[in-house]
Design a protein around this motif. Structure first.
Motif, PDB file in Angstrom:
ATOM      1  N   GLU A  86      -6.043   1.146   4.110  1.00  0.00           N
ATOM      2  CA  GLU A  86      -6.450   1.760   2.842  1.00  0.00           C
ATOM      3  C   GLU A  86      -6.730   0.636   1.858  1.00  0.00           C
ATOM      4  O   GLU A  86      -5.874  -0.202   1.609  1.00  0.00           O
ATOM      5  CB  GLU A  86      -5.348   2.684   2.320  1.00  0.00           C
ATOM      6  N   SER A  87      -7.943   0.603   1.293  1.00  0.00           N
ATOM      7  CA  SER A  87      -8.318  -0.529   0.445  1.00  0.00           C
ATOM      8  C   SER A  87      -8.152  -0.247  -1.038  1.00  0.00           C
ATOM      9  O   SER A  87      -7.935  -1.159  -1.820  1.00  0.00           O
ATOM     10  CB  SER A  87      -9.760  -0.955   0.723  1.00  0.00           C
ATOM     11  N   VAL A  88      -8.282   0.984  -1.476  1.00  0.00           N
ATOM     12  CA  VAL A  88      -8.085   1.337  -2.886  1.00  0.00           C
ATOM     13  C   VAL A  88      -7.211   2.578  -2.932  1.00  0.00           C
ATOM     14  O   VAL A  88      -7.538   3.589  -2.322  1.00  0.00           O
ATOM     15  CB  VAL A  88      -9.418   1.615  -3.603  1.00  0.00           C
ATOM     16  N   VAL A  89      -6.081   2.497  -3.631  1.00  0.00           N
ATOM     17  CA  VAL A  89      -5.183   3.641  -3.763  1.00  0.00           C
ATOM     18  C   VAL A  89      -4.783   3.762  -5.228  1.00  0.00           C
ATOM     19  O   VAL A  89      -4.315   2.794  -5.838  1.00  0.00           O
ATOM     20  CB  VAL A  89      -3.914   3.490  -2.902  1.00  0.00           C
ATOM     21  N   THR A  90      -4.987   4.925  -5.807  1.00  0.00           N
ATOM     22  CA  THR A  90      -4.535   5.227  -7.161  1.00  0.00           C
ATOM     23  C   THR A  90      -3.822   6.569  -7.108  1.00  0.00           C
ATOM     24  O   THR A  90      -4.425   7.576  -6.733  1.00  0.00           O
ATOM     25  CB  THR A  90      -5.715   5.314  -8.145  1.00  0.00           C
ATOM     26  N   GLY A  91      -2.548   6.579  -7.465  1.00  0.00           N
ATOM     27  CA  GLY A  91      -1.817   7.818  -7.290  1.00  0.00           C
ATOM     28  C   GLY A  91      -0.702   8.034  -8.284  1.00  0.00           C
ATOM     29  O   GLY A  91      -0.441   7.205  -9.155  1.00  0.00           O
ATOM     30  N   MET A  92      -0.067   9.196  -8.137  1.00  0.00           N
ATOM     31  CA  MET A  92       1.078   9.528  -8.971  1.00  0.00           C
ATOM     32  C   MET A  92       2.119  10.244  -8.117  1.00  0.00           C
ATOM     33  O   MET A  92       1.799  10.897  -7.118  1.00  0.00           O
ATOM     34  CB  MET A  92       0.692  10.402 -10.153  1.00  0.00           C
ATOM     35  N   TYR A  99       0.670   4.480 -10.072  1.00  0.00           N
ATOM     36  CA  TYR A  99       0.579   3.195  -9.386  1.00  0.00           C
ATOM     37  C   TYR A  99      -0.811   2.962  -8.802  1.00  0.00           C
ATOM     38  O   TYR A  99      -1.605   3.896  -8.637  1.00  0.00           O
ATOM     39  CB  TYR A  99       1.612   3.131  -8.252  1.00  0.00           C
ATOM     40  N   ILE A 100      -1.086   1.698  -8.471  1.00  0.00           N
ATOM     41  CA  ILE A 100      -2.241   1.300  -7.681  1.00  0.00           C
ATOM     42  C   ILE A 100      -1.730   0.418  -6.539  1.00  0.00           C
ATOM     43  O   ILE A 100      -0.661  -0.172  -6.637  1.00  0.00           O
ATOM     44  CB  ILE A 100      -3.298   0.539  -8.505  1.00  0.00           C
ATOM     45  N   SER A 101      -2.485   0.357  -5.441  1.00  0.00           N
ATOM     46  CA  SER A 101      -2.107  -0.443  -4.281  1.00  0.00           C
ATOM     47  C   SER A 101      -3.176  -1.477  -3.991  1.00  0.00           C
ATOM     48  O   SER A 101      -4.376  -1.171  -4.047  1.00  0.00           O
ATOM     49  CB  SER A 101      -1.897   0.436  -3.051  1.00  0.00           C
ATOM     50  N   VAL A 102      -2.734  -2.688  -3.662  1.00  0.00           N
ATOM     51  CA  VAL A 102      -3.632  -3.775  -3.266  1.00  0.00           C
ATOM     52  C   VAL A 102      -3.264  -4.169  -1.843  1.00  0.00           C
ATOM     53  O   VAL A 102      -2.166  -4.686  -1.606  1.00  0.00           O
ATOM     54  CB  VAL A 102      -3.488  -4.992  -4.201  1.00  0.00           C
ATOM     55  N   SER A 135     -12.567  -5.016 -10.782  1.00  0.00           N
ATOM     56  CA  SER A 135     -13.221  -3.711 -10.702  1.00  0.00           C
ATOM     57  C   SER A 135     -13.752  -3.459  -9.296  1.00  0.00           C
ATOM     58  O   SER A 135     -13.987  -4.396  -8.524  1.00  0.00           O
ATOM     59  CB  SER A 135     -14.389  -3.618 -11.687  1.00  0.00           C
ATOM     60  N   THR A 136     -13.967  -2.178  -9.005  1.00  0.00           N
ATOM     61  CA  THR A 136     -14.627  -1.747  -7.777  1.00  0.00           C
ATOM     62  C   THR A 136     -15.580  -0.615  -8.132  1.00  0.00           C
ATOM     63  O   THR A 136     -15.272   0.206  -8.999  1.00  0.00           O
ATOM     64  CB  THR A 136     -13.607  -1.250  -6.737  1.00  0.00           C
ATOM     65  N   VAL A 195      -9.253   5.124  -0.644  1.00  0.00           N
ATOM     66  CA  VAL A 195     -10.397   4.751   0.190  1.00  0.00           C
ATOM     67  C   VAL A 195      -9.819   4.255   1.508  1.00  0.00           C
ATOM     68  O   VAL A 195      -9.128   3.237   1.547  1.00  0.00           O
ATOM     69  CB  VAL A 195     -11.255   3.661  -0.471  1.00  0.00           C
ATOM     70  N   SER A 196     -10.035   5.018   2.567  1.00  0.00           N
ATOM     71  CA  SER A 196      -9.523   4.626   3.880  1.00  0.00           C
ATOM     72  C   SER A 196     -10.620   3.899   4.659  1.00  0.00           C
ATOM     73  O   SER A 196     -11.812   4.191   4.514  1.00  0.00           O
ATOM     74  CB  SER A 196      -9.036   5.854   4.655  1.00  0.00           C
ATOM     75  N   ASN A 197     -10.200   2.962   5.499  1.00  0.00           N
ATOM     76  CA  ASN A 197     -11.119   2.120   6.260  1.00  0.00           C
ATOM     77  C   ASN A 197     -10.823   2.258   7.750  1.00  0.00           C
ATOM     78  O   ASN A 197      -9.657   2.314   8.153  1.00  0.00           O
ATOM     79  CB  ASN A 197     -10.969   0.649   5.869  1.00  0.00           C
ATOM     80  N   PHE A 198     -11.879   2.289   8.548  1.00  0.00           N
ATOM     81  CA  PHE A 198     -11.695   2.362  10.001  1.00  0.00           C
ATOM     82  C   PHE A 198     -12.801   1.565  10.683  1.00  0.00           C
ATOM     83  O   PHE A 198     -13.968   1.649  10.319  1.00  0.00           O
ATOM     84  CB  PHE A 198     -11.735   3.815  10.475  1.00  0.00           C
ATOM     85  N   ARG A 199     -12.382   0.772  11.678  1.00  0.00           N
ATOM     86  CA  ARG A 199     -13.343   0.069  12.534  1.00  0.00           C
ATOM     87  C   ARG A 199     -12.827   0.103  13.974  1.00  0.00           C
ATOM     88  O   ARG A 199     -11.641  -0.143  14.216  1.00  0.00           O
ATOM     89  CB  ARG A 199     -13.533  -1.379  12.102  1.00  0.00           C
ATOM     90  N   GLN A 200     -13.720   0.418  14.882  1.00  0.00           N
ATOM     91  CA  GLN A 200     -13.405   0.376  16.300  1.00  0.00           C
ATOM     92  C   GLN A 200     -14.351  -0.627  16.949  1.00  0.00           C
ATOM     93  O   GLN A 200     -15.556  -0.400  16.995  1.00  0.00           O
ATOM     94  CB  GLN A 200     -13.583   1.768  16.921  1.00  0.00           C
ATOM     95  N   LYS A 201     -13.805  -1.732  17.406  1.00  0.00           N
ATOM     96  CA  LYS A 201     -14.629  -2.836  17.883  1.00  0.00           C
ATOM     97  C   LYS A 201     -14.564  -2.904  19.409  1.00  0.00           C
ATOM     98  O   LYS A 201     -13.478  -2.968  19.997  1.00  0.00           O
ATOM     99  CB  LYS A 201     -14.140  -4.152  17.280  1.00  0.00           C
ATOM    100  N   VAL A 202     -15.727  -2.871  20.032  1.00  0.00           N
ATOM    101  CA  VAL A 202     -15.824  -2.930  21.485  1.00  0.00           C
ATOM    102  C   VAL A 202     -16.446  -4.259  21.876  1.00  0.00           C
ATOM    103  O   VAL A 202     -17.572  -4.568  21.465  1.00  0.00           O
ATOM    104  CB  VAL A 202     -16.665  -1.758  22.028  1.00  0.00           C
TER     105      VAL A 202
END
Length: 420
Positions: free
Chosen positions: A104-110, A82-85, A247-248, A132-139
């Motif tokens: 998580e912005s891009v996931v490809t798994g089994m 699978y892939i995740s959007v 694509s990415t 691909v995991s994403n993190f932002r901490q906004k102050v």
């Protein structure tokens, strides 16, 4: 640890293959599905910089990351690819001044099922994914960066449903759940992100392979051996095709320029999603493809007053060879060469520009029920460009990258005529 995990999954994969019933045939090998789901991340503690006291703790609350999963149940109910959007990261506010988002912005798994998935039966699974995991901490209103990292995710859980509908309940595990985050332009703090997340989903499965197919055609396709040649069917010399798909691109090597000049941005950039456009010719009897592909690849890093835009316009020539056909899974490998133009701007000012010819490697696979008579094909392209780089003020900005063309829709206009 990674080698041990690879061995475990290989053993499980071989076990699943050996457990197959010889009466199972090509056209019920896989089933497509769409899944609407969400990851639920528990609360965790971040670190915020205060000039008078240094780093202080900040509690971040429970958050949700809804996503659409597109996949296929393979090996007659024993494997799930699978892939995740993602849609968005939905986080409740940490405080009036501090907010955090995780997704998580891009996931490809089994995932592998020890017992074949059946209607009305609770089925356990274990899996792994590249994410691909994403993190932002906004102050306050600070221009804090969105940090990305590639990592391994492990998951397990249960599937249950009847006929075309399934429900998923699972747990995701993150072996590397920490990052050094730039809380301002000069200071980094180590943040422990959640080690686990829950996963919920509702799944709709559907069959497209044999639907509407004449019985005599289905019978012919089912006569192929488990492993067969991609050119085994009677075919003419070749066919033109058109292809399009999202694509990415992932930069695989840190930028010496950004490490020295802008340490607070991602050192290995990930592009925005772009379209891959292809025109090619498939030499059916030779099991080879030659193609031209055009991509406009945009990268953007933004933080603390800096906006860095890197754009790659590329016309690429590639040729590749099909290795084998396993129940419609048809991998290939080959070479490519790109005619590229790289342009880098910072806050709209041009800092570097270069035209270059760059070689690379192409590999991937087709998913198709037939052989070379198939008019519509789903194709996954990966291209590795290891030698691309550009100099900025005497420092190297690496563009060693992997292009991931997730699903390309490929149309062979002449095959419909030949098939009839």
């Amino acid at each position: 640890m990674k080698k041990l995990l690879s061995v475990i999954w290989f053993i499980a994969f071989v076990f699943a293959l050996q457990a197959q019933d010889s009466t199972k045939v090509r056209l019920n090998f896989a089933q497509t599905y769409l899944e609407l789901g969400t990851n639920i991340y528990p609360s965790f503690t971040g670190r915020v910089w205060e000039t008078s006291e240094g780093g202080v703790n900040q509690q971040h609350p429970l958050s949700f990351s809804p996503m659409l999963n597109i996949g296929g149940i393979h090996f007659w109910g024993r494997g799930d690819f699978y892939i995740s959007v993602p849609f968005a990261s939905l986080a409740t506010s940490s405080s009036d001044q501090v907010k955090a988002e995780i997704s998580e912005s891009v996931v490809t798994g089994m995932r592998l099922m020890p017992w074949a998935l059946k209607s009305g039966q609770l089925t356990p699974y274990l899996g792994a994914a590249w994410i691909v995991s994403n993190f932002r901490q906004k102050v306050d209103q600070a221009d804090n960066p969105l940090f990305n990292k590639n990592e391994l995710r492990l998951d397990g859980g249960f599937l249950y449903g009847k006929q075309d509908w399934l429900f998923r309940l699972g747990v995701n595990g993150y072996p590397k759940h920490r990052l050094d985050y730039p809380v301002d332009a000069t200071h980094f703090q180590t943040i422990q992100t959640p080690a686990l997340s829950a996963n919920l989903g509702i799944i709709y499965t559907f069959e497209t392979t044999a639907k509407g197919m004449k019985p005599e055609v289905a019978n012919q396709l089912n006569t192929y051996a488990n492993f067969s040649k991609p050119d085994e069917a009677k075919s003419h010399f070749g066919d033109w095709f058109f292809g399009i798909g999202p694509s990415t691109s992932f930069v695989l090597e840190s930028s010496a320029y950004n490490q020295k000049k802008h340490a607070f941005v991602n050192q290995r950039s990930i592009s925005k999603t772009y379209l891959d456009l292809a025109l090619g010719y498939h030499f059916n009897q030779a099991r080879m493809v030659t193609a031209l592909a055009y991509r406009h690849v945009p990268f953007k890093e933004k933080a603390y007053g800096l906006t860095q835009n890197t754009v790659k316009n590329s016309l690429l020539f590639e040729t590749y060879y099909y290795l084998l056909d396993y129940h419609g899974f048809t991998p290939y490998i080959g070479l490519n060469v790109g005619i590229d133009k790289l342009v880098i701007k910072e806050n709209e000012a041009l800092v570097a520009e270069k035209n270059q010819v760059t070689p690379g490697i192409t590999f991937g696979w087709d998913i198709l029920p037939g052989k070379t008579e198939q008019a519509f094909v789903l194709r996954t392209n990966l291209r590795w460009v290891p030698f691309q780089k550009i100099s900025i003020n005497g420092e190297i900005h690496s563009m060693n990258q992997l292009e991931y063309n997730v699903i390309q829709a490929v149309w062979y206009p002449s095959r419909k005529k030949w098939y009839k």
